[in-house]
Design a protein around this motif. Sequence first.
Motif, PDB file in Angstrom:
ATOM      1  N   SER A  89     -30.219   8.245 -84.439  1.00  0.00           N
ATOM      2  CA  SER A  89     -29.256   7.921 -83.383  1.00  0.00           C
ATOM      3  C   SER A  89     -29.836   8.268 -82.018  1.00  0.00           C
ATOM      4  O   SER A  89     -30.432   9.329 -81.841  1.00  0.00           O
ATOM      5  N   GLY A  90     -29.654   7.348 -81.086  1.00  0.00           N
ATOM      6  CA  GLY A  90     -30.136   7.555 -79.726  1.00  0.00           C
ATOM      7  C   GLY A  90     -31.462   6.883 -79.433  1.00  0.00           C
ATOM      8  O   GLY A  90     -31.815   6.717 -78.267  1.00  0.00           O
ATOM      9  N   ASP A  91     -32.211   6.491 -80.461  1.00  0.00           N
ATOM     10  CA  ASP A  91     -33.468   5.776 -80.205  1.00  0.00           C
ATOM     11  C   ASP A  91     -33.154   4.430 -79.571  1.00  0.00           C
ATOM     12  O   ASP A  91     -32.114   3.815 -79.861  1.00  0.00           O
ATOM     13  N   LEU A  92     -34.046   3.978 -78.715  1.00  0.00           N
ATOM     14  CA  LEU A  92     -33.895   2.663 -78.098  1.00  0.00           C
ATOM     15  C   LEU A  92     -34.572   1.623 -78.992  1.00  0.00           C
ATOM     16  O   LEU A  92     -35.680   1.851 -79.474  1.00  0.00           O
ATOM     17  N   VAL A  93     -33.902   0.507 -79.220  1.00  0.00           N
ATOM     18  CA  VAL A  93     -34.460  -0.580 -80.018  1.00  0.00           C
ATOM     19  C   VAL A  93     -34.650  -1.800 -79.113  1.00  0.00           C
ATOM     20  O   VAL A  93     -33.799  -2.094 -78.277  1.00  0.00           O
ATOM     21  N   PHE A  94     -35.786  -2.473 -79.290  1.00  0.00           N
ATOM     22  CA  PHE A  94     -36.192  -3.536 -78.373  1.00  0.00           C
ATOM     23  C   PHE A  94     -36.414  -4.858 -79.095  1.00  0.00           C
ATOM     24  O   PHE A  94     -36.869  -4.888 -80.240  1.00  0.00           O
ATOM     25  N   PHE A  95     -36.127  -5.937 -78.356  1.00  0.00           N
ATOM     26  CA  PHE A  95     -36.181  -7.274 -78.919  1.00  0.00           C
ATOM     27  C   PHE A  95     -36.831  -8.236 -77.928  1.00  0.00           C
ATOM     28  O   PHE A  95     -36.764  -8.035 -76.714  1.00  0.00           O
ATOM     29  N   ASN A  96     -37.429  -9.300 -78.478  1.00  0.00           N
ATOM     30  CA  ASN A  96     -37.947 -10.401 -77.681  1.00  0.00           C
ATOM     31  C   ASN A  96     -37.004 -11.574 -77.919  1.00  0.00           C
ATOM     32  O   ASN A  96     -37.150 -12.305 -78.899  1.00  0.00           O
ATOM     33  N   THR A  97     -36.030 -11.735 -77.040  1.00  0.00           N
ATOM     34  CA  THR A  97     -35.041 -12.807 -77.183  1.00  0.00           C
ATOM     35  C   THR A  97     -35.390 -14.020 -76.330  1.00  0.00           C
ATOM     36  O   THR A  97     -34.778 -15.068 -76.475  1.00  0.00           O
ATOM     37  N   SER A  98     -36.377 -13.856 -75.446  1.00  0.00           N
ATOM     38  CA  SER A  98     -36.716 -14.937 -74.515  1.00  0.00           C
ATOM     39  C   SER A  98     -38.002 -15.662 -74.898  1.00  0.00           C
ATOM     40  O   SER A  98     -38.298 -16.709 -74.333  1.00  0.00           O
ATOM     41  N   GLY A  99     -38.771 -15.078 -75.820  1.00  0.00           N
ATOM     42  CA  GLY A  99     -40.065 -15.649 -76.154  1.00  0.00           C
ATOM     43  C   GLY A  99     -41.160 -15.213 -75.202  1.00  0.00           C
ATOM     44  O   GLY A  99     -42.299 -15.656 -75.287  1.00  0.00           O
ATOM     45  N   ARG A 100     -40.824 -14.311 -74.269  1.00  0.00           N
ATOM     46  CA  ARG A 100     -41.789 -13.867 -73.253  1.00  0.00           C
ATOM     47  C   ARG A 100     -41.916 -12.338 -73.220  1.00  0.00           C
ATOM     48  O   ARG A 100     -42.086 -11.768 -72.156  1.00  0.00           O
ATOM     49  N   GLY A 101     -41.811 -11.685 -74.364  1.00  0.00           N
ATOM     50  CA  GLY A 101     -41.949 -10.227 -74.398  1.00  0.00           C
ATOM     51  C   GLY A 101     -40.593  -9.535 -74.447  1.00  0.00           C
ATOM     52  O   GLY A 101     -39.573 -10.159 -74.738  1.00  0.00           O
ATOM     53  N   ILE A 102     -40.603  -8.249 -74.160  1.00  0.00           N
ATOM     54  CA  ILE A 102     -39.376  -7.439 -74.229  1.00  0.00           C
ATOM     55  C   ILE A 102     -38.323  -8.019 -73.287  1.00  0.00           C
ATOM     56  O   ILE A 102     -38.561  -8.148 -72.088  1.00  0.00           O
ATOM     57  N   SER A 103     -37.165  -8.354 -73.852  1.00  0.00           N
ATOM     58  CA  SER A 103     -36.113  -8.947 -73.020  1.00  0.00           C
ATOM     59  C   SER A 103     -34.720  -8.438 -73.393  1.00  0.00           C
ATOM     60  O   SER A 103     -33.736  -8.845 -72.774  1.00  0.00           O
ATOM     61  N   HIS A 104     -34.634  -7.541 -74.392  1.00  0.00           N
ATOM     62  CA  HIS A 104     -33.332  -7.006 -74.783  1.00  0.00           C
ATOM     63  C   HIS A 104     -33.528  -5.607 -75.356  1.00  0.00           C
ATOM     64  O   HIS A 104     -34.530  -5.338 -76.021  1.00  0.00           O
ATOM     65  N   VAL A 105     -32.561  -4.728 -75.081  1.00  0.00           N
ATOM     66  CA  VAL A 105     -32.627  -3.346 -75.551  1.00  0.00           C
ATOM     67  C   VAL A 105     -31.231  -2.893 -75.958  1.00  0.00           C
ATOM     68  O   VAL A 105     -30.228  -3.351 -75.409  1.00  0.00           O
ATOM     69  N   GLY A 106     -31.197  -2.003 -76.931  1.00  0.00           N
ATOM     70  CA  GLY A 106     -29.939  -1.402 -77.363  1.00  0.00           C
ATOM     71  C   GLY A 106     -30.189   0.044 -77.781  1.00  0.00           C
ATOM     72  O   GLY A 106     -31.321   0.520 -77.788  1.00  0.00           O
ATOM     73  N   VAL A 107     -29.111   0.729 -78.138  1.00  0.00           N
ATOM     74  CA  VAL A 107     -29.180   2.122 -78.574  1.00  0.00           C
ATOM     75  C   VAL A 107     -28.855   2.178 -80.058  1.00  0.00           C
ATOM     76  O   VAL A 107     -27.770   1.744 -80.478  1.00  0.00           O
ATOM     77  N   TYR A 108     -29.776   2.713 -80.848  1.00  0.00           N
ATOM     78  CA  TYR A 108     -29.545   2.855 -82.282  1.00  0.00           C
ATOM     79  C   TYR A 108     -28.436   3.877 -82.515  1.00  0.00           C
ATOM     80  O   TYR A 108     -28.445   4.948 -81.908  1.00  0.00           O
ATOM     81  N   VAL A 109     -27.471   3.536 -83.374  1.00  0.00           N
ATOM     82  CA  VAL A 109     -26.335   4.443 -83.620  1.00  0.00           C
ATOM     83  C   VAL A 109     -26.272   4.908 -85.068  1.00  0.00           C
ATOM     84  O   VAL A 109     -25.333   5.605 -85.456  1.00  0.00           O
TER      85      VAL A 109
END
Length: 162
Positions: A89-109
């Motif tokens: 819990s609290g780790d940051l999780v990252f996603f490539n939603t744009s096709g151009r690298g890191i573009s989305h982040v959330g907090v693992y719960v």
Amino acid sequence: MNKKLAAAAISVAIMFTIGTGSAFADSKLDEVVDGAIGTPYKSGGTTTNGFDCSGFTMYVYGKLGIKLPHQSGAQYKMGTAVSKDDLRSGDLVFFNTSGRGISHVGVYVGDGKFAHASSKGIRISSLSEDYYEKRYVGAKRVMSTDTYESVAVDSEDNDNVE
């Protein structure tokens, strides 16, 4: 009952059983995240009037006394890389939603779920949802172990931490 409804019902039952991300939050992290659930999406938003994804993580961490930049790519450059199997819990999780690298982040719960600012507002989603699973890039641990124990561990468990 359709599959999505059944899955949602099972998820809610599991959340209440485990306590992670439930309405009966015990940790400071859970309280901050739960308090933001349902807040609308707002591009550039950093307050409970509206959040974008990095504004949401910046807000959550700010409430825990940790400063983050307001950009998912910049947040990805922080902390220590964590494998999906070692998330806490609290780790940051990252996603490539744009096709151009890191573009989305959330907090693992916990329990394979993360809180984030979606187009539908702040919500909790599963890392195993097809959309997020295909776009997952990695996770970073920004919190020290001491901070984690003081803000992300349920208060009952925290009483036993020495």
